[in-house]
Write a protein that holds these residues in place. Structure first.
Motif: not given
Length: 239
Positions: A200-204
């Protein structure tokens, strides 16, 4: 990246020939000539590329957040504190060895003490070494003994780095069964939580801790209490 930079610089030059008429070598020559005559042009081109990249990342984050907001706020494998039906939810990405996260933990407690209609979802995101990973696993494993919040607070209040010895000492101090804790630290649920946090962190586009998601806003860094309260208020205004 270099070709894109050259193309960006050439696009800003007063060239009469079309792009199709220019060979790669001529493009490079024109770019070099432009830099020699006006070195500032390369800084302008880099700034333009940075702006384009940031805009693309923001658009991607907005799309991902719109698709995953419900999951982020209600992931059954993410511990949370506060009423299940709270009118506002704050999602926090953090690392127990992050000094800014430890400072922010005080503001999170103050936020919840002053507002009984907010829920905080904890996303363990250990990015600062093996000690951070062990701490995240221990906190998540403490759920099996009904003591996640106590373990979370104990680890946030540690002086110095969270390492195996200090993590286990904190676990003993709050009455955890160490043998069970150690076994549960390797569970699939614990691993899945950490992997999901990273994805999620990578995607955001989140690159460090702490970071918060409040409503449709991604707020990186040590967000102060008054700003967290403003974001919570905005969520309520937006319905």
């Amino acid at each position: 990246m270099r070709h894109l930079l050259l193309t960006t610089m050439i696009a800003a030059l007063p060239i009469t020939a079309t792009a199709q008429e220019l060979s790669d070598e001529r493009v490079k020559e024109l770019a070099l000539e432009a830099i020699m005559e006006n070195p500032q042009i390369i800084m302008e081109a880099v700034a333009l590329l940075d702006a384009q990249r940031e805009a693309a990342q923001a658009a991607q984050a907005e799309q991902i957040l719109s698709q995953q907001r419900d999951f982020l706020e209600n992931d059954p494998n993410a511990p949370s504190v506060g009423p299940a039906d709270a009118s506002a939810v704050v999602v926090e990405f953090f690392d127990y060895n992050c000094p800014y996260c430890k400072r922010t933990a005080v503001d999170i407690k103050a936020l919840m003490a002053a507002d009984d209609d907010v829920r905080v979802v904890y996303r363990e995101w250990p990015i600062l070494g093996e000690g951070s990973v062990a701490a995240a696993r221990a906190a998540l494993a403490a759920r099996e003994q009904g003591k996640y919040e106590e373990m979370h607070n104990a680890l946030m209040e540690l002086r110095g780095r969270a390492e195996e010895a200090s993590i286990m000492a904190a676990a003993r101090n709050i009455g955890l069964d160490i043998d069970k804790l150690t076994a549960d630290m390797e569970s699939e649920a614990v691993t899945a939580h950490i992997v999901t946090s990273r994805q999620i962190a990578d995607g955001l586009g989140i690159t460090g801790t702490p970071a918060f998601i409040v409503g449709n806003v991604v707020a990186p860094g040590a967000v102060p209490l008054d700003e967290l309260q403003r974001l919570v208020g905005q969520v309520r205004e937006d319905g």
